[in-house]
Design a protein around this motif. Structure first.
Motif, mmCIF file in Angstrom:
data_model
loop_
_atom_site.group_PDB
_atom_site.id
_atom_site.type_symbol
_atom_site.label_atom_id
_atom_site.label_comp_id
_atom_site.label_asym_id
_atom_site.label_seq_id
_atom_site.Cartn_x
_atom_site.Cartn_y
_atom_site.Cartn_z
ATOM 1 N N MET A 1 0.825 -1.202 0.000
ATOM 2 C CA MET A 1 0.000 0.000 0.000
ATOM 3 C C MET A 1 0.858 1.250 0.000
ATOM 4 N N LEU A 2 1.908 1.244 0.805
ATOM 5 C CA LEU A 2 2.820 2.388 0.856
ATOM 6 C C LEU A 2 3.454 2.626 -0.508
ATOM 7 N N GLY A 3 3.896 1.547 -1.163
ATOM 8 C CA GLY A 3 4.513 1.696 -2.480
ATOM 9 C C GLY A 3 3.560 2.279 -3.496
ATOM 10 N N LEU A 4 2.323 1.788 -3.506
ATOM 11 C CA LEU A 4 1.347 2.325 -4.465
ATOM 12 C C LEU A 4 1.011 3.774 -4.144
ATOM 13 N N GLY A 5 0.948 4.110 -2.858
ATOM 14 C CA GLY A 5 0.717 5.507 -2.489
ATOM 15 C C GLY A 5 1.831 6.413 -2.978
ATOM 16 N N LEU A 6 3.068 5.967 -2.857
ATOM 17 C CA LEU A 6 4.209 6.746 -3.346
ATOM 18 C C LEU A 6 4.165 6.889 -4.862
ATOM 19 N N PHE A 7 3.673 5.858 -5.541
ATOM 20 C CA PHE A 7 3.552 5.936 -6.999
ATOM 21 C C PHE A 7 2.441 6.908 -7.406
ATOM 22 N N LYS A 8 1.276 6.763 -6.792
ATOM 23 C CA LYS A 8 0.152 7.619 -7.168
ATOM 24 C C LYS A 8 0.410 9.083 -6.846
ATOM 25 N N SER A 9 1.200 9.339 -5.810
ATOM 26 C CA SER A 9 1.514 10.721 -5.434
ATOM 27 C C SER A 9 2.572 11.343 -6.339
ATOM 28 N N GLY A 10 3.226 10.521 -7.170
ATOM 29 C CA GLY A 10 4.288 11.012 -8.035
ATOM 30 C C GLY A 10 5.665 10.957 -7.404
ATOM 31 N N TRP A 11 5.751 10.497 -6.147
ATOM 32 C CA TRP A 11 7.037 10.497 -5.441
ATOM 33 C C TRP A 11 8.037 9.576 -6.115
ATOM 34 N N LEU A 12 7.609 8.398 -6.525
ATOM 35 C CA LEU A 12 8.527 7.456 -7.168
ATOM 36 C C LEU A 12 8.991 7.950 -8.531
ATOM 37 N N ALA A 13 8.223 8.840 -9.137
ATOM 38 C CA ALA A 13 8.611 9.412 -10.433
ATOM 39 C C ALA A 13 9.509 10.629 -10.270
ATOM 40 N N GLY A 14 9.816 10.996 -9.017
ATOM 41 C CA GLY A 14 10.679 12.146 -8.773
ATOM 42 C C GLY A 14 9.932 13.463 -8.758
ATOM 43 N N LYS A 15 8.594 13.432 -8.599
ATOM 44 C CA LYS A 15 7.787 14.656 -8.645
ATOM 45 C C LYS A 15 7.392 15.164 -7.265
ATOM 46 N N GLY A 16 7.909 14.525 -6.214
ATOM 47 C CA GLY A 16 7.610 14.996 -4.874
ATOM 48 C C GLY A 16 8.420 16.233 -4.522
ATOM 49 N N ALA A 17 8.058 16.863 -3.411
ATOM 50 C CA ALA A 17 8.818 18.021 -2.931
ATOM 51 C C ALA A 17 10.227 17.583 -2.535
ATOM 52 N N MET A 18 11.204 18.427 -2.813
ATOM 53 C CA MET A 18 12.594 18.073 -2.541
ATOM 54 C C MET A 18 12.812 17.696 -1.076
ATOM 55 N N TRP A 19 12.125 18.393 -0.170
ATOM 56 C CA TRP A 19 12.355 18.125 1.250
ATOM 57 C C TRP A 19 11.953 16.707 1.629
ATOM 58 N N THR B 1 19.067 10.259 -10.297
ATOM 59 C CA THR B 1 18.505 10.236 -11.651
ATOM 60 C C THR B 1 18.063 11.626 -12.075
ATOM 61 N N LYS B 2 17.373 12.333 -11.179
ATOM 62 C CA LYS B 2 16.941 13.695 -11.492
ATOM 63 C C LYS B 2 18.126 14.631 -11.679
ATOM 64 N N GLY B 3 19.217 14.338 -10.994
ATOM 65 C CA GLY B 3 20.385 15.203 -11.046
ATOM 66 C C GLY B 3 21.301 14.957 -12.231
ATOM 67 N N GLY B 4 20.865 14.139 -13.176
ATOM 68 C CA GLY B 4 21.641 13.928 -14.391
ATOM 69 C C GLY B 4 22.589 12.755 -14.348
ATOM 70 N N LEU B 5 22.449 11.896 -13.336
ATOM 71 C CA LEU B 5 23.334 10.737 -13.222
ATOM 72 C C LEU B 5 22.640 9.448 -13.671
ATOM 73 N N LYS B 6 21.743 9.599 -14.625
ATOM 74 C CA LYS B 6 21.030 8.433 -15.148
ATOM 75 C C LYS B 6 21.988 7.450 -15.802
ATOM 76 N N ILE B 7 23.135 7.937 -16.233
ATOM 77 C CA ILE B 7 24.132 7.048 -16.830
ATOM 78 C C ILE B 7 24.610 6.011 -15.813
ATOM 79 N N ILE B 8 24.485 6.349 -14.500
ATOM 80 C CA ILE B 8 24.854 5.421 -13.440
ATOM 81 C C ILE B 8 23.649 4.588 -13.011
ATOM 82 N N THR B 9 22.567 5.262 -12.652
ATOM 83 C CA THR B 9 21.379 4.536 -12.185
ATOM 84 C C THR B 9 20.766 3.696 -13.297
ATOM 85 N N GLY B 10 21.006 4.102 -14.542
ATOM 86 C CA GLY B 10 20.457 3.358 -15.667
ATOM 87 C C GLY B 10 20.999 1.954 -15.794
ATOM 88 N N ARG B 11 22.121 1.664 -15.162
ATOM 89 C CA ARG B 11 22.674 0.309 -15.214
ATOM 90 C C ARG B 11 21.758 -0.689 -14.498
#
Length: 407
Positions: A236-254, A311-321
């Motif tokens: 449930m927590l995981g789906l909540g984080l997905f629906k809120s956009g947090w897992l997509a990197g759209k949450g507040a930075m804090w 990933t948001k900071g431009g290091l997708k070349i690393i996380t993309g592995r």
């Protein structure tokens, strides 16, 4: 919005263009990390997996470091991450509860997951988690249309509640006398019993190995059922984080920084206290090591937040592995079992069962990590999905689905 930000509206298998990068990346981390936790259960009788300090190897030097690394950085962190991501997949496959067509597809998917998990558990390795996810998923599918807020509050709140309860129990147990703790823990398994099990598996061939596997599998099923109240809130927590956009990197930075800070604080405390308890008979921390271990899901969120920010900071070349490994998580998870079983107790392998301590086991883990980081992108350069993902989807849809990449 791009196709990677939406949920498919037709009940068809997703293709490479429909994939959500952050989910694949985190799933890749999870499938690699969970091998480090499971590895000891392939190499020793399951009593040793439950209590590594009962094994006939010295909990010192490299073995102590290897156990410490596993317990602090891996144990319960990646099962939690898998559970969160599985909650997301329930929604991605099944859609809203009002969608009867996709709901039927989801139930078919869970049924075949149960069947494959049963084969995996009985025929390869007793520690299978797929059956557990299949029947817990049947409960999760009833909650997939909840709002992000409800999912976060209920899933996060219950997970935190279990953490507090577990921490309290750990501190209480540490306050009891050794005699009382021994009585509550059940009969102690003697070194002679462990040695006899090892000898039987190493000399008895396939039948002896599968007999021991069946014994352990039957024991694990009770624990697996008892784990439902822990796994369901994490889904449930995981789906909540997905629906809120947090897992997509759209949450507040804090929120990401808070997750990293909280995870790091618990990780630091756990690392400090766990080191003091390894190789000693009485817990000098008063149960604080075991208490902090109950909040592994907070460390999990810290791991996820860190990778999302990288990933948001431009290091997708690393996380993309990690993403190709995650796209083939089902194949990689089952392949890990085949490789580890072949290495330690299947009669066609070198029969290293009961021979390697935690330090040497880490060499097997590292070798499989390297193989899967290499072979996953190579396979996906030619095919839409992993081979076992393809079999699972063919069974789910009741028809052959494309495997080769078009064009």
């Amino acid at each position: 919005m791009t196709t990677t930000d939406t949920v498919p509206t037709r009940p068809n298998p997703v293709t490479g263009g429909d994939r959500i990068f952050n989910l694949d990346m985190l799933r890749g981390l999870a499938v690699l990390g969970i091998l480090a936790v499971n590895a000891l259960s392939f190499a020793w009788p399951f009593e040793v997996y439950g209590d590594p300090e009962s094994a006939p190897f010295a909990m010192a030097g490299a073995n102590k470091i290897g156990t410490w690394v596993t317990d602090v950085f891996f144990h319960d962190k990646f099962r939690s991450l898998f559970s969160m991501l599985f909650g997301v997949s329930i929604f991605l496959v099944g859609g809203e509860r009002s969608d009867k067509t996709r709901g039927k597809l989801l139930r078919s998917r869970l049924f075949w997951l149960f069947v494959i998990g049963l084969i995996h558990g009985l025929g390869i390795w007793y520690g299978d988690i797929l059956m557990h996810y299949a029947y817990t998923g049947l409960l999760m599918l009833l909650m997939r249309s909840m709002s992000a807020g409800k999912l976060l509050w209920i899933g996060g709140g219950v997970s935190l509640f279990w953490g507090v309860v577990g921490a309290g129990m750990a501190i209480l147990m540490a306050s009891l006398s050794p005699e009382v703790r021994d009585q509550m823990g059940g009969p102690e398994v003697s070194p002679e019993k462990i040695a006899a099990t090892i000898e039987a598996v190493r000399t008895g061939g396939w039948i002896a190995a599968m007999t021991e596997n069946l014994r352990a599998w039957a024991f694990v099923q009770g624990f697996s059922l008892a784990l439902i109240p822990v796994t369901l809130p994490l889904m449930m927590l995981g789906l909540g984080l997905f629906k809120s956009g947090w897992l997509a990197g759209k949450g507040a930075m804090w929120t990401y920084l808070l997750a990293i800070a909280a995870g790091a604080a618990i990780l630091a405390g756990l690392g400090w206290y766990r080191w003091q308890t390894l190789g000693v008979e009485d817990d000098p921390t008063g149960g604080l090591s075991a208490a902090l271990a109950q909040f592994g899901f907070v460390i999990t969120l810290g791991y996820a937040a860190l990778l999302i920010l990288l990933t948001k900071g431009g290091l997708k070349i690393i996380t993309g592995r990690l993403a190709p490994v995650g796209r083939m998580a089902f194949t990689n998870y089952l392949t890990q079992s085949i490789l580890m079983a072949s290495l330690f107790y299947m009669p066609w392998g070198p029969l290293l069962y009961g021979q390697w301590g935690p330090a040497m086991i880490w060499s097997a883990v590292g070798g499989i990590w390297i193989l899967q980081l290499i072979w996953s992108p190579l396979w996906l350069s030619r095919f839409e999905m992993g081979p076992l993902e393809w079999i699972w989807r063919c069974l789910t849809y009741g028809r052959m689905v494309p495997l080769m990449k078009r064009g």
